[in-house]
Scaffold this motif. Sequence first.
Motif, mmCIF file in Angstrom:
data_model
loop_
_atom_site.group_PDB
_atom_site.id
_atom_site.type_symbol
_atom_site.label_atom_id
_atom_site.label_comp_id
_atom_site.label_asym_id
_atom_site.label_seq_id
_atom_site.Cartn_x
_atom_site.Cartn_y
_atom_site.Cartn_z
ATOM 1 N N LYS A 152 101.120 29.073 47.450
ATOM 2 C CA LYS A 152 99.720 28.825 47.107
ATOM 3 C C LYS A 152 99.509 28.857 45.590
ATOM 4 N N THR A 153 100.069 29.861 44.924
ATOM 5 C CA THR A 153 99.880 29.955 43.473
ATOM 6 C C THR A 153 100.611 28.831 42.746
ATOM 7 N N ALA A 154 101.788 28.426 43.258
ATOM 8 C CA ALA A 154 102.503 27.312 42.629
ATOM 9 C C ALA A 154 101.697 26.021 42.752
ATOM 10 N N SER A 155 101.094 25.807 43.918
ATOM 11 C CA SER A 155 100.271 24.610 44.123
ATOM 12 C C SER A 155 99.046 24.637 43.223
ATOM 13 N N THR A 156 98.448 25.822 43.076
ATOM 14 C CA THR A 156 97.293 25.947 42.192
ATOM 15 C C THR A 156 97.663 25.615 40.752
ATOM 16 N N SER A 157 98.815 26.121 40.307
ATOM 17 C CA SER A 157 99.266 25.850 38.939
ATOM 18 C C SER A 157 99.470 24.359 38.704
ATOM 19 N N ILE A 158 100.088 23.690 39.677
ATOM 20 C CA ILE A 158 100.364 22.260 39.519
ATOM 21 C C ILE A 158 99.075 21.447 39.534
ATOM 22 N N LEU A 159 98.192 21.728 40.493
ATOM 23 C CA LEU A 159 96.949 20.967 40.572
ATOM 24 C C LEU A 159 96.074 21.180 39.340
ATOM 25 N N GLN A 160 96.103 22.390 38.795
ATOM 26 C CA GLN A 160 95.318 22.659 37.598
ATOM 27 C C GLN A 160 95.898 21.945 36.377
ATOM 28 N N SER A 161 97.188 21.636 36.417
ATOM 29 C CA SER A 161 97.881 21.103 35.240
ATOM 30 C C SER A 161 98.278 19.646 35.387
ATOM 31 N N LEU A 162 97.614 18.910 36.285
ATOM 32 C CA LEU A 162 97.945 17.493 36.465
ATOM 33 C C LEU A 162 97.728 16.682 35.191
ATOM 34 N N GLY A 163 96.949 17.223 34.258
ATOM 35 C CA GLY A 163 96.795 16.552 32.973
ATOM 36 C C GLY A 163 98.112 16.389 32.247
ATOM 37 N N GLY A 164 99.096 17.253 32.538
ATOM 38 C CA GLY A 164 100.412 17.102 31.930
ATOM 39 C C GLY A 164 101.086 15.811 32.368
ATOM 40 N N ILE A 165 100.922 15.465 33.654
ATOM 41 C CA ILE A 165 101.461 14.196 34.150
ATOM 42 C C ILE A 165 100.682 13.035 33.538
ATOM 43 N N HIS A 166 99.370 13.193 33.456
ATOM 44 C CA HIS A 166 98.514 12.154 32.879
ATOM 45 C C HIS A 166 98.956 11.827 31.449
ATOM 46 N N SER A 167 99.111 12.849 30.623
ATOM 47 C CA SER A 167 99.486 12.607 29.229
ATOM 48 C C SER A 167 100.936 12.157 29.110
ATOM 49 N N GLY A 168 101.825 12.705 29.968
ATOM 50 C CA GLY A 168 103.226 12.278 29.934
ATOM 51 C C GLY A 168 103.386 10.813 30.295
ATOM 52 N N CYS A 169 102.648 10.380 31.303
ATOM 53 C CA CYS A 169 102.695 8.964 31.695
ATOM 54 C C CYS A 169 102.045 8.075 30.640
ATOM 55 N N GLY A 170 101.033 8.589 29.944
ATOM 56 C CA GLY A 170 100.413 7.811 28.884
ATOM 57 C C GLY A 170 101.375 7.502 27.757
ATOM 58 N N LEU A 175 89.460 23.830 39.806
ATOM 59 C CA LEU A 175 90.121 25.106 40.075
ATOM 60 C C LEU A 175 89.322 26.010 41.009
ATOM 61 N N PRO A 176 87.995 26.173 40.835
ATOM 62 C CA PRO A 176 87.251 27.062 41.744
ATOM 63 C C PRO A 176 87.365 26.663 43.207
ATOM 64 N N TYR A 177 87.496 25.380 43.497
ATOM 65 C CA TYR A 177 87.586 24.929 44.888
ATOM 66 C C TYR A 177 88.819 25.513 45.577
ATOM 67 N N LEU A 178 89.883 25.771 44.825
ATOM 68 C CA LEU A 178 91.122 26.270 45.404
ATOM 69 C C LEU A 178 91.019 27.729 45.839
ATOM 70 N N ALA A 179 89.903 28.398 45.525
ATOM 71 C CA ALA A 179 89.692 29.747 46.052
ATOM 72 C C ALA A 179 89.682 29.733 47.572
ATOM 73 N N ASN A 180 89.302 28.581 48.160
ATOM 74 C CA ASN A 180 89.274 28.455 49.617
ATOM 75 C C ASN A 180 90.661 28.544 50.242
ATOM 76 N N MET A 181 91.695 28.460 49.428
ATOM 77 C CA MET A 181 93.063 28.473 49.942
ATOM 78 C C MET A 181 93.583 29.904 50.154
ATOM 79 N N TYR A 182 92.920 30.889 49.568
ATOM 80 C CA TYR A 182 93.400 32.270 49.611
ATOM 81 C C TYR A 182 92.584 33.107 50.595
ATOM 82 N N ASP A 183 93.110 34.296 50.912
ATOM 83 C CA ASP A 183 92.421 35.205 51.824
ATOM 84 C C ASP A 183 91.438 36.113 51.095
ATOM 85 N N ARG A 184 91.863 36.684 49.974
ATOM 86 C CA ARG A 184 90.986 37.566 49.183
ATOM 87 C C ARG A 184 91.076 37.157 47.719
#
Length: 565
Positions: free
Chosen positions: A223-241, A443-452
């Motif tokens: 869950k935390t790895a997915s959160t990190s990647i989704l929050q940092s998709l701008g890295g792919i955006h700029s890398g592809c640019g 990022l706040p939407y991903l709070a739904n992925m966790y239990d607490r």
Amino acid sequence: MPAQSTMSSHVRFSSCRGVDFEIKPRADPFAVVTSPLPNGQPPLTGSRSWFPWYGEIPTRFTPSVLSLRSTTKGSSHYCDLELDLDVDEDGCDEKEHFFLGPLEEWNYKVEKGTKQHCDPPPILDSPKKNVPRKQDARLSVIMLDQGLFTVYKRLFVVCLMLNITGLVLAASGHFWYARNRAALFSIANILALTLCRSEAILRVVFWLTVKVLGHTWIPLFLKTASTSILQSLGGIHSGCGVSSIAWLVYALVLTLKDRENSSPEIIGVSSTILALLSLSAAAAFPLMRHLHHNVFERIHRFAGWSALALLWAFLCLTMSYDPISKSYHSLALSELSTRQEFWFTTTITVLILLPWLTVRRVPVNITSPSGHASIIKFHGGVKPGILGRISPSPLSEWHAFGIISNGKDEHMMLAGAVGDFTKSLVSNPPSHLWVRQVHFAGLPYLANMYDRVLLVATGSGICVFLSFLLQPCKASVGMLWVAKGIEQNFGKEIKEMMSGHPTQKVIVHDTAVLGRPNVAEMSVDAARRWGAEVVIVTSNPEGSRDVVKACREKGIAAFGPIWDS
């Protein structure tokens, strides 16, 4: 007015902004102050068109304490505990910025039990104030203090290295497909970077991630790895640019070497596309983007649109040109549909047009609980963790805000008056605003992925989290809010939304009453008490960094806004 207080003894803390201050020690630093203080004192509790140059411009609201402008035009998507004189809200990022709203704080001192008002420093008369010291700290945090090996930068490097490897293989003759279709690889990178910024696509991706990984039996590290990647998709955006520019340079070099089989029009159009992409990438360079955000936003938008139009011209020219006869022939749609470049470009065009098809001018109801903030109300309920965009003139600027909603009849945004646009909402509230009807997930939407989850906010950053208290959600949510003068600055309605909850679930720290705390230490303590799997913070750059760092040092997963989040 701030409550009168006495300080028989003092404890010195370091705030999240790196400023020392003194507060009165208390038995429970997490208590919501609703009862009288020990000394008997009560506690604190127009419109624009599509084009910015057409139509009435709202009157600017510039009280003297806010009239100072920084020499830099930084973005202002952070929520400070005090007034940021160096922040221009109009520099809000078009895409990523969740919330706005540093609020004014007045300084008071206590001498022998008597409150004395300390006048603000003579801002306009002191040239040294034109460049506040904290601006250097803010820029340092945004540009340097986030580390060399963040997920964002790793994604950028991985994306760039994959493309460089392909380029080297193509140039050395080991990848003939890429050598013969270099322009296709440039277009493919543009498609990838567009996908990473498509709000409609990301809304689906975030929803699927929560649905798939939002189960108790899923390991926390996934869950935390997915959160990190989704929050940092701008890295792919700029890398592809950057990669798309490299592939286009390679394609242009090959074309110039074989110019006998090409035409001056094709070379001219491809050269212009290269210039536009390079200009867009230069404007997005972090330092430029932070200091001159409005310039970045407009260059990125209009240069991108121009490059897309020329890309269509490039496809038509290259596919209709006959190198033998040195002439062009008519091009049928069936011929276009056989080429990958056509389908890639079509997808890019649809993704770019999609959000603009949802733009509407809607009625709004704007109230101002103080001169420091406005509450903007819209029709229709919205789910927790969803963000929205508003604009006075759609082709010029967009501003992103967290959404507060009970999920029923209406939703609202809390906008701190820190820039020209948000000040005009206070001084000259319009009856209508432009909106994008498709809201986006962050990022706040991903709070739904966790239990607490523990949600930590300072200032008007609370707006992005409040819906989790007003609506039922899968996660068990605890909340810590640090702000100045809750009712005076944010209004009775916001105060009531935060009231009536168990103290172990909702912690409100009013700095007008309790002083400025060490938010990082409070967050760690609250996360342990709540048993949080993850902490999500919305604060200024220094505050977010300190909370995230403190939590991770104690083994608690934590996420906060990054410079390109």
